[in-house]
Motif scaffolding. Structure first.
Motif, short mmCIF file in Angstrom:
data_model
loop_
_atom_site.label_atom_id
_atom_site.label_comp_id
_atom_site.label_asym_id
_atom_site.label_seq_id
_atom_site.Cartn_x
_atom_site.Cartn_y
_atom_site.Cartn_z
N ALA A 278 -38.36 19.36 18.28
CA ALA A 278 -38.18 20.30 17.16
C ALA A 278 -38.94 21.60 17.35
O ALA A 278 -38.59 22.61 16.73
CB ALA A 278 -38.62 19.64 15.85
N VAL B 178 -37.78 14.31 16.71
CA VAL B 178 -36.87 13.82 15.68
C VAL B 178 -36.10 12.60 16.18
O VAL B 178 -35.47 12.63 17.24
CB VAL B 178 -35.89 14.92 15.24
N LYS C 101 -36.92 7.47 3.68
CA LYS C 101 -36.16 8.09 4.77
C LYS C 101 -35.05 7.19 5.26
O LYS C 101 -34.47 7.43 6.32
CB LYS C 101 -37.11 8.42 5.92
N ARG D 9 -38.66 20.78 8.98
CA ARG D 9 -39.61 19.81 8.42
C ARG D 9 -40.31 18.96 9.49
O ARG D 9 -41.35 18.34 9.20
CB ARG D 9 -38.86 18.87 7.47
N ALA D 10 -39.75 18.89 10.68
CA ALA D 10 -40.25 17.95 11.68
C ALA D 10 -41.64 18.35 12.19
O ALA D 10 -41.88 19.51 12.51
CB ALA D 10 -39.28 17.85 12.85
N ASP D 11 -42.55 17.38 12.25
CA ASP D 11 -43.85 17.58 12.87
C ASP D 11 -44.04 16.63 14.04
O ASP D 11 -45.16 16.40 14.51
CB ASP D 11 -44.98 17.38 11.85
N GLN D 12 -42.93 16.06 14.53
CA GLN D 12 -42.91 15.15 15.65
C GLN D 12 -41.49 15.15 16.21
O GLN D 12 -40.58 15.68 15.57
CB GLN D 12 -43.31 13.74 15.19
N LEU E 129 -33.93 19.60 9.47
CA LEU E 129 -34.63 18.68 10.36
C LEU E 129 -35.64 19.42 11.21
O LEU E 129 -36.79 18.99 11.36
CB LEU E 129 -33.62 17.95 11.25
N ASN F 261 -33.91 8.30 9.28
CA ASN F 261 -34.52 9.19 10.24
C ASN F 261 -36.02 9.25 9.96
O ASN F 261 -36.50 8.67 9.00
CB ASN F 261 -33.88 10.59 10.18
N ASN F 262 -36.75 9.95 10.81
CA ASN F 262 -38.20 10.02 10.65
C ASN F 262 -38.68 11.34 10.07
O ASN F 262 -39.88 11.64 10.12
CB ASN F 262 -38.90 9.75 11.98
N THR F 263 -37.76 12.14 9.52
CA THR F 263 -38.13 13.48 9.07
C THR F 263 -37.78 13.75 7.62
O THR F 263 -38.64 14.12 6.82
CB THR F 263 -37.46 14.53 9.97
#
Length: 466
Positions: free
Chosen positions: A144, A105, A446, A100-103, A97, A78-80
């Motif tokens: 997110a 998911v 990740k 922590r996500a800044d974009q 998720l 994943n990207n998170t």
């Protein structure tokens, strides 16, 4: 329909939906789980794995006959969250998720299992039969920003109003199918200085399962009033596709006992080209280009595809938090609310294969050391609800050969998990490796993956190869 609430990131019950999604869809796929065999696929010992990634490579078999007893790979990423964070928070994964996500998911599991297959080369022609199960599960573009407010029980607002404008299609998708491929290759020319070959893999497809939930073009206002969550002045398109005989409507879980290969219901095609440069010692540069997974899977009667158009006027609202994790109840609530119109097709649908363009170059630095570059690009639309997505990647793989033993280390960038580095080993026809083990040991990653396989070649050795 539980996934709908997960995909549009709204109510408290959606946390349960994500956990159900991971448990019912993703976890079984990981242990089973076409994900590229990066590293071993560009090995100097050309075999079925190489031909699967580019059918023109069947013309470059190390010996005249090759038997692949088995091969498989599995990947989750994943990207998170890092892989260790995913394991540590598996009981509260959705909240972590969102936290922590800044974009948006994204996440995926991906892979294949190759059952016994073989290839052979005779003169300027090559032939092969390759059979495999392909499976993947993907989440894309999950918003997110809204999710972190409405899925956390610790948050309690007297009133919170959030404007939403998300033109992307947020998707949760799973697809599994079996394929039988007939590979035919041909040398166009073969001179002391170069060789050019072409190849095709014509595949018969047997769909096993396809599930998709998509929420597209979401615009509106989300209102959180203490524990009540509602939408107002909102529009969106919701797609739900699934097999009614496999998906349990009451909890949107997968009944794996009802999964079966079904009937022949689709064809696919891979096309590849291969060009080699040679000197007195043999091949010193091997290059290739391929288009893989051209075609569609056809899912017949009993496979339900429906699209809801949501339109909630300003001044009116729809309570998201009252939706139950029951597909039939959700469908009923949608229609009874008057805010949703529906188009349903129970006669089946066609899902596009994950078509990619791929290219590679393998350079011989010396008799023992080699360097390979591989890249692939997904060339369809990931946001299409009837499209199986695939990842983009580029990798660099140095390798060294000592007799029958080869060691390779693949370093690449993957569009979901980012940068990873791995290590693999081959002895004869046996290989085992990972694209991410080194970065996992050095700084966590990740992504986690593993590939392994066993083959045996016999007959005359083809001396033109590396």
């Amino acid at each position: 329909m539980r996934i709908f609430k997960f995909v549009d990131d709204f109510a408290i019950p959606m946390k349960k939906i994500l956990i159900s999604l991971f448990a019912s869809f993703f976890v079984p796929l990981v242990v089973m789980a076409q994900y590229p065999y990066v590293g071993i696929q560009t090995s100097q010992r050309k075999g079925i794995i190489s031909a699967m990634m580019n059918p023109a490579e069947m013309n470059n078999l190390s010996r005249t006959v090759e038997v692949q007893f088995f091969a498989g790979n599995a990947v989750v990423g994943n990207n998170t969250l890092t892989f260790s964070e995913t394991l540590e928070n598996r009981n509260d994964l959705w909240n972590k998720l969102m936290e922590r996500a800044d974009q948006p998911v994204d996440g995926n599991t991906d892979g294949s299992v190759i059952i016994p297959s073989f290839g052979m080369k005779q003169g300027k022609w090559s032939f092969g039969l390759i059979s495999q199960i392909q499976t993947r599960a993907t989440i894309l573009n999950i918003n997110a920003d809204v999710g972190r407010y409405v899925t956390d029980n610790e948050i309690n607002f007297d009133i919170l109003t959030l404007g939403i404008n998300n033109p992307n299609n947020q998707r949760a998708n799973t697809a599994t199918w079996f394929e039988m491929g007939a590979v035919i290759g041909r040398e166009i020319w073969n001179s002391p200085k170069s060789k050019f070959s072409v190849g095709t893999n014509f595949k018969l497809l047997f769909p096993i399962g396809y599930t998709n939930v998509g929420l597209g073009n979401l615009r509106g206002t989300l209102v959180v009033d203490r524990t009540a969550v509602s939408l107002t002045n909102a529009q969106a398109t919701v797609n739900i596709s699934y097999d009614e005989s496999v998906v349990n409507k009451r909890n949107f879980s997968i009944d794996y006992e009802n999964l079966n290969f079904g009937q022949l219901s689709g064809v696919g095609l891979d096309i590849g080209f291969n060009y080699q440069l040679k000197n007195k010692e043999g091949v010193w540069l091997n290059t290739g280009m391929a288009f893989r997974n051209i075609g569609h899977l056809t899912f017949g009667a009993g496979k339900k595809n429906q699209t809801f158009q949501m339109n909630i006027p300003e001044g009116e609202s729809f309570r998201i938090d009252l939706l139950e994790p029951d597909l039939r109840a959700v469908e009923r609530d949608f229609l009874e609310s008057g805010y949703f119109s529906r188009e349903t097709n129970r006669d089946g649908f066609r899902a596009g294969l994950p078509t990619v363009w791929a290219a590679n170059a393998d350079l011989k630095l010396s008799n023992k050391f080699f360097l390979s570059v591989y890249g692939q690009k997904f060339i369809e639309n990931k946001e299409n609800n009837l499209q199986i997505p695939a990842m983009n990647l580029i990798s660099l793989t140095p390798s060294a050969i000592f007799g029958n033993f080869e060691v390779y280390s693949s370093w690449g960038y993957y569009d979901i998990a980012g940068f990873t580095g791995g290590l693999g080993f081959r002895f004869g026809g046996f290989f085992i490796g990972s694209h991410s083990i080194l970065t996992a040991m050095m700084a966590d990653t990740k992504k986690a993956d593993l590939h392994v396989g066993l083959s045996w070649s016999f007959g005359k050795k083809i001396t033109d190869n590396f």
